[in-house]
Design a protein around this motif. Structure first.
Motif, PDB file in Angstrom:
ATOM      1  N   MET A   1       3.241  18.152  -6.061  1.00 51.22           N
ATOM      2  CA  MET A   1       3.438  18.905  -5.245  1.00 51.22           C
ATOM      3  C   MET A   1       4.163  18.441  -4.248  1.00 51.22           C
ATOM      4  SD  MET A   1      -1.077  19.078  -3.890  1.00 51.22           S
ATOM      5  CE  MET A   1      -0.839  20.377  -2.427  1.00 51.22           C
ATOM      6  N   SER A   2       4.785  19.908  -3.633  1.00 51.91           N
ATOM      7  CA  SER A   2       6.286  19.462  -2.934  1.00 51.91           C
ATOM      8  C   SER A   2       5.194  18.694  -1.913  1.00 51.91           C
ATOM      9  CB  SER A   2       6.568  20.691  -2.509  1.00 51.91           C
ATOM     10  OG  SER A   2       5.411  21.742  -1.490  1.00 51.91           O
ATOM     11  N   LEU A   3       6.818  18.263  -0.902  1.00 48.53           N
ATOM     12  CA  LEU A   3       6.030  17.536   0.069  1.00 48.53           C
ATOM     13  C   LEU A   3       5.586  17.651   1.439  1.00 48.53           C
ATOM     14  CD1 LEU A   3       9.530  14.369   0.338  1.00 48.53           C
ATOM     15  CD2 LEU A   3       7.369  14.055  -0.035  1.00 48.53           C
ATOM     16  N   GLU A   4       6.369  19.356   1.544  1.00 54.36           N
ATOM     17  CA  GLU A   4       5.901  20.321   3.158  1.00 54.36           C
ATOM     18  C   GLU A   4       4.630  20.565   2.154  1.00 54.36           C
ATOM     19  OE1 GLU A   4       6.940  24.796   4.503  1.00 54.36           O
ATOM     20  OE2 GLU A   4       8.016  23.555   2.746  1.00 54.36           O
ATOM     21  N   GLN A   5       4.464  21.150   1.226  1.00 58.97           N
ATOM     22  CA  GLN A   5       2.749  21.554   0.905  1.00 58.97           C
ATOM     23  C   GLN A   5       1.968  19.726   0.693  1.00 58.97           C
ATOM     24  OE1 GLN A   5       2.835  23.186  -3.350  1.00 58.97           O
ATOM     25  NE2 GLN A   5       0.225  23.368  -2.708  1.00 58.97           N
ATOM     26  N   LEU A   6       2.072  18.907   0.252  1.00 60.12           N
ATOM     27  CA  LEU A   6       1.365  18.011   0.322  1.00 60.12           C
ATOM     28  C   LEU A   6       0.963  17.597   1.908  1.00 60.12           C
ATOM     29  CD1 LEU A   6       0.285  16.049  -1.078  1.00 60.12           C
ATOM     30  CD2 LEU A   6       2.007  14.538  -1.418  1.00 60.12           C
ATOM     31  N   ALA A   7       2.367  17.374   2.391  1.00 59.38           N
ATOM     32  CA  ALA A   7       1.785  16.955   4.132  1.00 59.38           C
ATOM     33  C   ALA A   7       1.529  18.146   4.522  1.00 59.38           C
ATOM     34  CB  ALA A   7       3.293  16.550   5.123  1.00 59.38           C
ATOM     35  N   ASN A   8       1.115  20.306   4.402  1.00 57.94           N
ATOM     36  CA  ASN A   8       1.036  20.470   5.747  1.00 57.94           C
ATOM     37  C   ASN A   8      -0.915  20.408   4.943  1.00 57.94           C
ATOM     38  OD1 ASN A   8       0.418  23.065   6.505  1.00 57.94           O
ATOM     39  ND2 ASN A   8      -0.095  23.518   4.469  1.00 57.94           N
ATOM     40  N   THR A   9      -1.012  19.718   3.219  1.00 57.08           N
ATOM     41  CA  THR A   9      -2.395  19.505   3.137  1.00 57.08           C
ATOM     42  C   THR A   9      -2.879  18.557   3.781  1.00 57.08           C
ATOM     43  OG1 THR A   9      -2.482  20.391   0.424  1.00 57.08           O
ATOM     44  CG2 THR A   9      -4.216  19.240   1.785  1.00 57.08           C
TER      45      THR A   9
ATOM     46  N   VAL B   1       0.905  -0.705  -0.241  1.00 57.43           N
ATOM     47  CA  VAL B   1       0.012  -0.142  -0.103  1.00 57.43           C
ATOM     48  C   VAL B   1       0.610   1.442   0.070  1.00 57.43           C
ATOM     49  CG1 VAL B   1      -1.744   1.393   1.383  1.00 57.43           C
ATOM     50  CG2 VAL B   1      -1.822  -1.229   0.980  1.00 57.43           C
ATOM     51  N   MET B   2       1.936   1.027   0.768  1.00 52.20           N
ATOM     52  CA  MET B   2       2.550   2.631   1.119  1.00 52.20           C
ATOM     53  C   MET B   2       3.687   2.335  -0.625  1.00 52.20           C
ATOM     54  SD  MET B   2       3.037   4.328   3.793  1.00 52.20           S
ATOM     55  CE  MET B   2       1.749   4.600   3.116  1.00 52.20           C
ATOM     56  N   GLY B   3       3.533   1.532  -1.342  1.00 55.67           N
ATOM     57  CA  GLY B   3       4.829   2.041  -2.475  1.00 55.67           C
ATOM     58  C   GLY B   3       3.325   2.380  -3.530  1.00 55.67           C
ATOM     59  N   ASP B   4       2.548   2.823  -3.732  1.00 56.91           N
ATOM     60  CA  ASP B   4       1.207   3.240  -4.092  1.00 56.91           C
ATOM     61  C   ASP B   4       0.918   4.225  -4.109  1.00 56.91           C
ATOM     62  OD1 ASP B   4       0.588   0.777  -5.764  1.00 56.91           O
ATOM     63  OD2 ASP B   4      -1.013  -0.229  -4.306  1.00 56.91           O
ATOM     64  N   VAL B   5       1.035   4.225  -2.441  1.00 55.07           N
ATOM     65  CA  VAL B   5       0.340   5.473  -2.213  1.00 55.07           C
ATOM     66  C   VAL B   5       2.190   6.523  -1.957  1.00 55.07           C
ATOM     67  CG1 VAL B   5       0.736   7.611   0.412  1.00 55.07           C
ATOM     68  CG2 VAL B   5      -0.897   5.067  -0.162  1.00 55.07           C
ATOM     69  N   GLN B   6       3.106   5.954  -2.404  1.00 51.06           N
ATOM     70  CA  GLN B   6       4.540   6.836  -2.224  1.00 51.06           C
ATOM     71  C   GLN B   6       4.609   7.170  -4.127  1.00 51.06           C
ATOM     72  OE1 GLN B   6       7.666   4.853  -0.602  1.00 51.06           O
ATOM     73  NE2 GLN B   6       7.483   6.130   1.085  1.00 51.06           N
ATOM     74  N   LYS B   7       4.037   6.513  -4.968  1.00 49.63           N
ATOM     75  CA  LYS B   7       4.109   6.980  -6.128  1.00 49.63           C
ATOM     76  C   LYS B   7       2.874   8.411  -6.541  1.00 49.63           C
ATOM     77  CE  LYS B   7       4.802   2.363  -7.769  1.00 49.63           C
ATOM     78  NZ  LYS B   7       4.331   1.060  -8.674  1.00 49.63           N
ATOM     79  N   PHE B   8       2.389   8.148  -5.631  1.00 53.29           N
ATOM     80  CA  PHE B   8       0.746   9.262  -5.719  1.00 53.29           C
ATOM     81  C   PHE B   8       1.766  10.377  -5.299  1.00 53.29           C
ATOM     82  CE2 PHE B   8      -2.052  11.466  -3.781  1.00 53.29           C
ATOM     83  CZ  PHE B   8      -2.557  12.972  -4.244  1.00 53.29           C
ATOM     84  N   VAL B   9       1.704  10.716  -3.916  1.00 53.11           N
ATOM     85  CA  VAL B   9       3.328  11.417  -3.856  1.00 53.11           C
ATOM     86  C   VAL B   9       4.085  12.264  -4.830  1.00 53.11           C
ATOM     87  CG1 VAL B   9       4.411  11.851  -1.698  1.00 53.11           C
ATOM     88  CG2 VAL B   9       2.672  10.634  -1.070  1.00 53.11           C
ATOM     89  N   LEU B  10       4.732  11.187  -5.266  1.00 52.33           N
ATOM     90  CA  LEU B  10       5.630  11.928  -5.788  1.00 52.33           C
ATOM     91  C   LEU B  10       5.087  12.142  -8.175  1.00 52.33           C
ATOM     92  CD1 LEU B  10       8.163   8.563  -5.818  1.00 52.33           C
ATOM     93  CD2 LEU B  10       8.625  11.444  -4.861  1.00 52.33           C
TER      94      LEU B  10
ATOM     95  N   ALA C   1      -4.440  10.517   6.273  1.00 46.00           N
ATOM     96  CA  ALA C   1      -2.976   9.886   7.305  1.00 46.00           C
ATOM     97  C   ALA C   1      -2.074   8.913   6.468  1.00 46.00           C
ATOM     98  CB  ALA C   1      -4.057   8.587   7.633  1.00 46.00           C
ATOM     99  N   LEU C   2      -2.842   8.282   5.578  1.00 44.14           N
ATOM    100  CA  LEU C   2      -2.188   7.322   4.492  1.00 44.14           C
ATOM    101  C   LEU C   2      -0.864   8.037   3.285  1.00 44.14           C
ATOM    102  CD1 LEU C   2      -4.866   4.950   3.000  1.00 44.14           C
ATOM    103  CD2 LEU C   2      -1.945   4.525   4.077  1.00 44.14           C
ATOM    104  N   ILE C   3      -1.571   9.737   2.922  1.00 45.57           N
ATOM    105  CA  ILE C   3      -0.596  10.789   2.629  1.00 45.57           C
ATOM    106  C   ILE C   3       0.429  10.743   3.741  1.00 45.57           C
ATOM    107  CG2 ILE C   3      -0.582  12.626   1.397  1.00 45.57           C
ATOM    108  CD1 ILE C   3      -3.522  12.833   0.669  1.00 45.57           C
ATOM    109  N   LEU C   4       0.088  11.389   4.834  1.00 47.25           N
ATOM    110  CA  LEU C   4       1.308  11.560   6.203  1.00 47.25           C
ATOM    111  C   LEU C   4       2.044  10.875   5.755  1.00 47.25           C
ATOM    112  CD1 LEU C   4      -0.931  13.894   8.448  1.00 47.25           C
ATOM    113  CD2 LEU C   4       1.633  14.907   7.157  1.00 47.25           C
ATOM    114  N   THR C   5       1.580   9.444   6.068  1.00 45.14           N
ATOM    115  CA  THR C   5       2.913   8.231   6.238  1.00 45.14           C
ATOM    116  C   THR C   5       3.063   8.586   4.739  1.00 45.14           C
ATOM    117  OG1 THR C   5       1.084   7.414   7.697  1.00 45.14           O
ATOM    118  CG2 THR C   5       3.063   6.068   6.703  1.00 45.14           C
TER     119      THR C   5
END
Length: 534
Positions: free
Chosen positions: A414-422, A401-410, A443-447
């Motif tokens: 959005m920058s990590l800071e902006q995404l985490a703030n959101t 699951v984290m592999g899929d979420v991190q692909k979405f993050v990348l 919570a998934l996105i933050l992780t």
């Protein structure tokens, strides 16, 4: 009249030249007198300039700290939208004025280099709104105009202007509610709104409520975007006509036709078609299964959204009950005094929820000129994006699951800071409204963005069945991810003054899973960096 200091100088010059020949004296005297007068005049001019500079320096009032803070906000917003004003130092110099002029030209304002109050307020509020994120922001970052496209879209929205193809536009012949939904789908998929409308099966028309007017069915499965689809179903939007306009009903299904739905006025439900395809109906807030008058749960085949609890299951209500039990028991359970691992985890879940709400509310308070309703709306827009991840929580390990979420993050733009703030703001929004999909997705996105202590929340949702299927083994997997990060030195995000929480969660989750310690799977995208301000 000559000034007093000039007379002695002229006299001395005259006496010094009187012994020479008349012609020589005349020439030399004229030269000296001219030189002296010129020198005095030049000196007086320099003195006057120095006095003026001193007076100017003395009387110029320094910019107040509040003004400099406002100027920095302006410069940050200008830089974000690509109008480069340099380092935000609170001083609107030549470079900042040029950037302001560029912004004014882009917006169709007079290019004065000086912002009118409305121009500045719109610029700063648009920047704050963009920081919340959501599909419109992600789509704009990938468009030809970049984030500048948001300025035009939000300007038109504020003016009530609707143009086809805009982020909040309308399409000829379609109700405004349907047009906005088309743009919402297009904002998080590759095709434009016009292209979606040309795809077979995307829009289907029928009179679903028998009032003689067309109703509309939008099937996102033909958009080709995983943004709107889960593991087996995609979002379907049904718009039923009412005297006040069109009312939207959201469903999760696949392979639908107008015959799949029956509507009474503005409220629609899935019709009993006898199809073997799984069909699910969801409320607008996506947190519980929609109930209709006279409809038994058996008509849905007993299927609920992501195997969520029944509609009566409310985390807010649950935490109220836990609070009463905790008080009657004399306080929170510890690893040594634990008698009920489920209640112990429930106490920690509700404690973490409180911390998440407080932290997110603080973050949301820093977003200027954006209402709570706007924040909630933009957080809701992330719902379809996280549905594929939520659908896998009960069947896949944390690493997958984290592999899929991190692909979405990348790929989010959005920058990590902006995404985490959101995500932090949306975590607050979800828990405040009891919307488990928004909260769990945040919570998934933050992780996935590298803040692994938030994996504790995912464990709680899986252990207690809020927004996810109940599975103690999968829950222990996520609990372990959070505990390992805390034991490795990560800063706690919940109850930082209680370091014994990690041991309590580890012990309680092991007992809930039958006393066995589950190994934590490695993440499939461990290369995603996690930055610290230390």
């Amino acid at each position: 009249m000559l000034s007093k200091p000039l007379k002695p100088a002229l006299t001395a010059a005259f006496l010094a030249t009187s012994v020479t020949s008349p012609a020589t004296a005349s020439d030399l005297g004229a030269a000296i007198v001219g030189g002296v007068i010129g020198g005095v005049i030049v000196n007086e001019v320099h003195k006057n300039k120095q006095r003026q500079r001193r007076a100017t320096t003395y009387h110029r009032a320094p910019a107040s700290s509040a003004t400099r803070a406002q100027n920095r906000e302006t410069q940050v917003a200008l830089n974000y939208f690509g109008f480069h004003s340099g380092t935000p130092d609170g001083v609107l110099g030549r470079r900042s004025r040029a950037a302001i002029s560029q912004y004014q030209v882009h917006m169709g304002y007079p290019a004065t280099g000086y912002l009118a109050p409305y121009e500045r307020n719109f610029l700063v509020s648009s920047y704050s709104r963009a920081q919340i994120g959501g599909p419109p922001v992600i789509k704009a970052m990938q468009g030809p105009n970049g984030v500048r496209g948001l300025l035009h879209a939000w300007r038109d929205e504020a003016a009530g202007v609707r143009t086809a193809g805009s982020s909040y536009g309308g399409y000829g012949g379609l109700p405004s509610e349907v047009s906005q939904a088309v743009d919402e789908i297009a904002a998080s998929s590759e095709p434009s709104g016009e292209q979606l409308l040309q795809r077979t099966g995307f829009m289907q028309l029928a009179d679903l409520n028998g009032d003689g007017r067309n109703d509309y069915v939008l099937d996102t499965s033909v958009s080709g975007s995983s943004f709107w689809c889960g593991a087996s179903n995609c979002s379907v939007m049904v718009f039923a006509s009412t005297p006040q306009g069109y009312q939207r009903n959201d469903f999760l299904a696949r392979g639908v036709t107008p015959a799949s739905f029956a509507c009474h006025q503005g409220t629609c439900r899935m019709a009993d078609t006898g199809s073997d395809a799984p069909v699910q109906a969801a409320q607008q807030n996506r947190s519980t299964v929609t109930a209709f008058a006279g409809q038994e749960s058996a008509s849905l085949g007993g299927i609920t959204l992501f195997d969520q609890p029944a509609p009566s299951a409310s985390l807010t209500s649950y935490c109220s009950k836990v609070s009463l039990l905790t008080s009657s028991n004399g306080g929170f359970m510890t690893a040594a005094s634990m008698t009920d691992p489920e209640l112990a985890l429930g106490e920690q879940f509700c404690l973490a929820r409180t911390y998440a709400i407080n932290a997110g509310e603080t973050q949301a308070g820093k977003v200027q000129a954006v209402s709570q309703a706007q924040i909630d709306t933009q957080c809701d827009a992330f719902g379809p994006a996280v549905q594929p991840f939520l659908a896998k929580l009960g069947t896949a390990g944390s690493g997958e699951v984290m592999g899929d979420v991190q692909k979405f993050v990348l790929q989010s733009g959005m920058s990590l800071e902006q995404l985490a703030n959101t995500a932090g703001i949306c975590l607050f929004s979800g828990y405040r409204r009891d919307d488990m999909e928004v909260a769990l997705g945040a919570a998934l996105i933050l992780t996935g963005a590298g803040q692994r202590p938030y994996a504790e929340l995912i464990g709680h949702h899986l252990a207690l069945g809020f927004g996810a299927p109940v599975t103690a083994e999968r829950a222990q997997d996520w609990y372990g991810m959070a505990v390992i990060s805390l034991e490795g030195g990560a800063a706690p995000v919940f109850a930082p003054g209680q370091p014994e929480r990690a041991e309590l969660i580890k012990t309680a989750s092991a007992k809930l899973a039958g006393g066995r310690v589950q190994p934590v799977q490695a993440s499939g995208a461990a290369a995603l960096p996690s930055f610290s301000s230390d």
